[in-house]
Write a protein that holds these residues in place. Structure first.
Motif, short mmCIF file in Angstrom:
data_model
loop_
_atom_site.label_atom_id
_atom_site.label_comp_id
_atom_site.label_asym_id
_atom_site.label_seq_id
_atom_site.Cartn_x
_atom_site.Cartn_y
_atom_site.Cartn_z
N GLN A 52 0.88 -1.16 0.03
CA GLN A 52 -0.03 -0.05 0.09
C GLN A 52 0.88 1.16 0.13
O GLN A 52 2.03 1.26 0.41
N GLY A 53 0.33 2.28 -0.21
CA GLY A 53 0.96 3.65 -0.22
C GLY A 53 0.60 4.22 0.94
O GLY A 53 -0.36 3.96 1.68
N ILE A 54 1.40 5.26 1.37
CA ILE A 54 1.10 6.24 2.45
C ILE A 54 0.55 7.54 2.14
O ILE A 54 1.10 8.27 1.22
N ASP A 55 -0.67 7.96 2.95
CA ASP A 55 -1.19 9.22 2.47
C ASP A 55 -0.24 10.31 2.05
O ASP A 55 0.33 10.93 3.35
N VAL A 56 -0.12 10.77 0.95
CA VAL A 56 0.76 11.88 0.72
C VAL A 56 0.49 13.25 1.28
O VAL A 56 1.00 14.25 1.36
N LEU A 57 -0.85 13.44 1.42
CA LEU A 57 -1.29 14.72 2.22
C LEU A 57 -0.95 14.90 3.49
O LEU A 57 -0.71 16.02 3.94
N LYS A 58 -0.74 13.87 4.21
CA LYS A 58 -0.15 14.13 5.71
C LYS A 58 1.49 13.67 5.62
O LYS A 58 1.87 14.41 6.59
N ILE A 59 2.13 12.98 5.11
CA ILE A 59 3.22 12.57 5.05
C ILE A 59 3.97 13.25 3.64
O ILE A 59 4.20 12.73 2.84
N ARG A 60 4.67 14.48 3.63
CA ARG A 60 5.17 15.27 2.66
C ARG A 60 6.74 15.02 2.68
O ARG A 60 7.43 14.70 1.65
N LYS A 61 7.41 14.89 3.80
CA LYS A 61 8.77 14.85 4.15
C LYS A 61 9.27 14.25 5.35
O LYS A 61 9.56 14.60 6.00
N PRO A 62 8.81 12.87 5.00
CA PRO A 62 9.40 11.94 6.28
C PRO A 62 10.67 12.05 6.45
O PRO A 62 11.74 12.05 5.88
N ASN A 63 11.10 11.95 8.04
CA ASN A 63 12.30 11.86 8.48
C ASN A 63 12.97 10.92 9.46
O ASN A 63 14.10 10.58 9.65
N ASP A 64 11.84 10.41 10.01
CA ASP A 64 12.02 9.34 10.88
C ASP A 64 10.58 8.39 10.92
O ASP A 64 9.75 8.73 10.82
N VAL A 65 11.05 7.00 11.22
CA VAL A 65 10.09 6.20 11.34
C VAL A 65 10.13 5.22 12.68
O VAL A 65 11.30 4.85 12.94
N GLU A 66 9.34 5.11 13.59
CA GLU A 66 9.37 4.11 14.80
C GLU A 66 8.10 3.11 14.86
O GLU A 66 7.26 3.63 14.53
N THR A 67 8.58 2.06 15.17
CA THR A 67 7.47 1.02 15.33
C THR A 67 7.52 0.62 16.92
O THR A 67 8.44 0.64 17.64
N PHE A 68 6.12 0.03 17.37
CA PHE A 68 5.91 -0.20 18.61
C PHE A 68 4.57 -0.94 18.82
O PHE A 68 3.77 -1.09 17.74
N ARG A 69 4.37 -1.31 19.78
CA ARG A 69 3.25 -2.23 20.12
C ARG A 69 2.62 -1.97 21.43
O ARG A 69 3.27 -1.47 22.40
N ILE A 70 1.24 -1.76 21.61
CA ILE A 70 0.70 -1.33 22.70
C ILE A 70 -0.68 -2.25 22.99
O ILE A 70 -1.45 -2.39 21.95
N ASP A 71 -0.65 -2.99 24.04
CA ASP A 71 -1.86 -3.91 24.33
C ASP A 71 -2.00 -4.71 23.08
O ASP A 71 -3.29 -5.17 22.82
N GLY A 72 -1.07 -5.54 22.60
CA GLY A 72 -0.97 -6.67 21.64
C GLY A 72 -1.19 -6.11 20.21
O GLY A 72 -1.28 -6.69 19.54
N GLU A 73 -1.42 -4.64 20.01
CA GLU A 73 -1.58 -4.01 18.65
C GLU A 73 -0.38 -3.27 18.23
O GLU A 73 0.41 -2.84 18.78
N SER A 74 -0.13 -3.42 16.97
CA SER A 74 1.22 -2.97 16.17
C SER A 74 0.76 -1.57 15.67
O SER A 74 -0.28 -1.41 14.97
N PHE A 75 1.74 -0.61 15.76
CA PHE A 75 1.88 0.54 15.28
C PHE A 75 3.08 0.95 14.62
O PHE A 75 4.18 0.37 14.72
N PHE A 76 2.99 1.97 13.76
CA PHE A 76 4.31 2.78 13.27
C PHE A 76 3.71 4.27 13.22
O PHE A 76 2.56 4.66 13.09
N VAL A 77 4.71 5.22 13.39
CA VAL A 77 4.63 6.56 13.24
C VAL A 77 5.70 7.25 12.41
O VAL A 77 6.77 6.88 12.65
N ILE A 78 5.46 8.11 11.70
CA ILE A 78 6.29 8.76 10.73
C ILE A 78 6.31 10.27 11.37
O ILE A 78 5.27 11.14 11.52
N ALA A 79 7.88 10.76 11.57
CA ALA A 79 7.78 12.13 11.76
C ALA A 79 8.04 12.83 10.51
O ALA A 79 8.94 12.58 9.62
N ASP A 80 7.09 13.83 10.22
CA ASP A 80 7.23 14.50 9.00
C ASP A 80 7.86 15.87 9.31
O ASP A 80 7.50 16.45 10.23
#
Length: 522
Positions: free
Chosen positions: A293-321
């Motif tokens: 899949q692609g990532i929403d270009v309206l929210k992520i214009r200039k990514p600089n860092d990505v972090e992954t993590f799990r909370i209560d058994g669910e998987s997430f990632f966050v992109i710093a723009d």
């Protein structure tokens, strides 16, 4: 016929009094009787050689050299009792070797007495000098100038466990041990294990990020290579013992290649400056990466860092723009793909995001070029992150990375201009612990290897500094310099019981170092 005494190999380093019962071999019985050397005075039962710099060739035949500065050398063979004596005292030498040419002997140990290493200029002794000589009764090492460093740890261990009488001796160095009684030292007081990062493999490409990850019991690393536009994957060759090419994902202006394993499936988040960012999945049946899949270009214009993590058994990632028009955004796995879960804030040009737990609760720290680092805390009721506080008096922080020592939480804050910082969580906020000069730094990476805690402060203008945590001081101490051009990321990896450090370089070759453990007492 005169009785010829022969000395076994395990006494090779003896500059002392040796007393042993000797049963002569057939060859020694046939040995031709030697005349008394001119430099010695001989009687029927012994020979005394004063101011000898070496044992004369004519007597005895098995020992060929003594220290050049010996002022007294005595060699006795008592025929009636089959006892040999070699004595060196007040010889003023720092090291010595006895070379034994003939090994035709049979030795039966009766007793062993040592008295003649006293009052020399010895600073150390060969390791395990007394190994195998359990019948020792007395050792006299007085009047020497021993350096009580790791090279002498074996003697402290031996004194601690022997039944022999050892006269009181003192340390003449180093400064931390000056004038201490060697007899009172404990083996555990010596810290003789050190480490080193040694160059192991050089990779002929530039990279801006590096990530190590495990997938289906194999170890891999992936590098973001912006200039040639790809995520380059390497795997460990267990035969050749090096990293080799595994696969690639073609991309454009790649800044981050972040692996994420969910339910035994491998996903790669490929963040790009141009052309949008995408998520790939490893198709194990086809043995290749496919675009998921692609990532929403309206929210992520200039990514600089990505972090992954799990909370209560669910998987997430966050992109710093880091653009003025983008928004740092959290994405969540829903079983089929990733969807936008929460946008933290727009317009702040975030350069880094760090996931960590503070007091067992999930948090994010966002670094920005336009404000101080901001701390967000997970709200379990609404399953969102809420702004909690910021880190005061810390403007222009490029990135924040955390580490723990026992139960204490710390963060490393990277600054390109000014001083980078180490801060400690005191239960309410982060307080400054340590300052590191860091002109030109874009990475201050803490990591652990075995029981050692390190932090590497990269630099675009000078050598990269490796720091190692000093538990007694409760802070980092400068440990080693590495010559890496414009480092951007570091990642430790353990393979085949060996430890490596991967180092990305924005302007030079990507480097791999091996973490070596060295015993200074050997």
């Amino acid at each position: 016929m005169e009785n010829t005494c022969r000395i076994p190999r395990r006494w090779l380093w003896l500059g002392l009094l040796v007393v042993a019962s000797v049963v002569p071999s057939v060859e020694s019985k046939r040995a031709r009787q030697q005349r008394c050397p001119m430099s010695c005075t001989c009687t029927k039962d012994n020979a005394l050689c004063e101011s000898a710099v070496s044992i004369p060739r004519s007597f005895p035949p098995d020992v060929t050299s003594l220290p050049k500065h010996a002022t007294r050398a005595t060699r006795k063979c008592l025929r009636s009792e089959d006892i040999c004596v070699l004595e060196l005292s007040r010889s003023k030498f720092e090291s010595f070797i006895l070379e034994i040419k003939s090994w035709h002997f049979t030795v039966k140990m009766l007793f062993f007495s040592i008295r003649s290493l006293a009052y020399n200029s010895l600073e150390t002794l060969p390791k395990d000098l007394f190994k195998g000589l359990e019948a020792l009764t007395k050792v006299d090492l007085r009047g020497n100038h021993f350096l009580c460093d790791c090279k002498l740890k074996w003697l402290v261990e031996w004194i601690y466990g022997t039944n022999a009488t050892v006269d009181q001796i003192y340390c003449k160095g180093p400064a931390s041990q000056l004038d201490k009684k060697i007899n009172d030292l404990l083996p555990q007081s010596f810290d003789c294990i050190t480490t080193e990062f040694a160059p192991y493999q050089s990779l002929k490409f530039e990279s801006i990020s590096v990530e190590a990850f495990s997938f289906r019991n194999d170890q891999y690393v992936v590098f973001a290579q912006p200039f040639i536009g790809k995520c380059g994957f390497l795997e460990w060759d267990h035969v050749e013992m090096n990293f080799r090419n595994f696969d690639d994902i073609d991309s454009t202006s790649t800044v981050i290649c972040k692996p994420l394993v969910i339910d035994n499936q491998l996903f790669i988040i490929v963040a790009q400056l141009f052309g949008g960012s995408h998520i790939y999945k490893r198709d194990t049946s086809a043995n290749k990466f496919i675009k998921l899949q692609g990532i929403d270009v309206l929210k992520i214009r200039k990514p600089n860092d990505v972090e992954t993590f799990r909370i209560d058994g669910e998987s997430f990632f966050v992109i710093a723009d880091s653009s003025k028009a983008g928004s740092t955004t959290i994405y969540k796995w829903n079983g089929n793909g990733f969807y936008s879960h929460q946008s933290l804030h727009p317009w702040y040009r975030d350069t880094d995001v760090e996931y960590l737990e503070i007091s067992s609760k999930p948090h994010l720290i966002l670094s920005s070029s336009s404000q101080r680092p901001v701390i967000y805390q997970w709200n379990k009721a609404v399953k969102h992150f809420d702004r909690r506080t910021d880190i005061p008096e810390m403007e222009d922080v490029y990135a924040v990375k955390h580490f723990q020592v026992k139960s204490d939480l710390y963060i490393c804050l990277t600054r390109f201009i000014g001083d980078s910082k180490v801060m400690r969580w005191d239960g309410a906020l982060f307080r400054e612990l340590q300052t590191m000069p860091s002109r030109g730094s874009m990475v201050f990476q803490p990591f652990t290897v075995g029981s050692w805690q390190y932090a590497i402060l990269g630099s675009d203008y000078s050598f990269t500094q490796v720091y190692r945590w000093d538990a007694k001081k409760g802070e980092f101490v400068r440990f080693q310099e590495l010559n890496i051009q414009a480092p951007r990321a570091f990642s430790p990896v353990s393979i085949d019981n060996r430890q490596f450090l991967l180092a990305s370089s924005f302007k030079g070759k990507t480097q791999i170092y091996e973490h070596l453990v060295i015993d200074l007492s050997n």
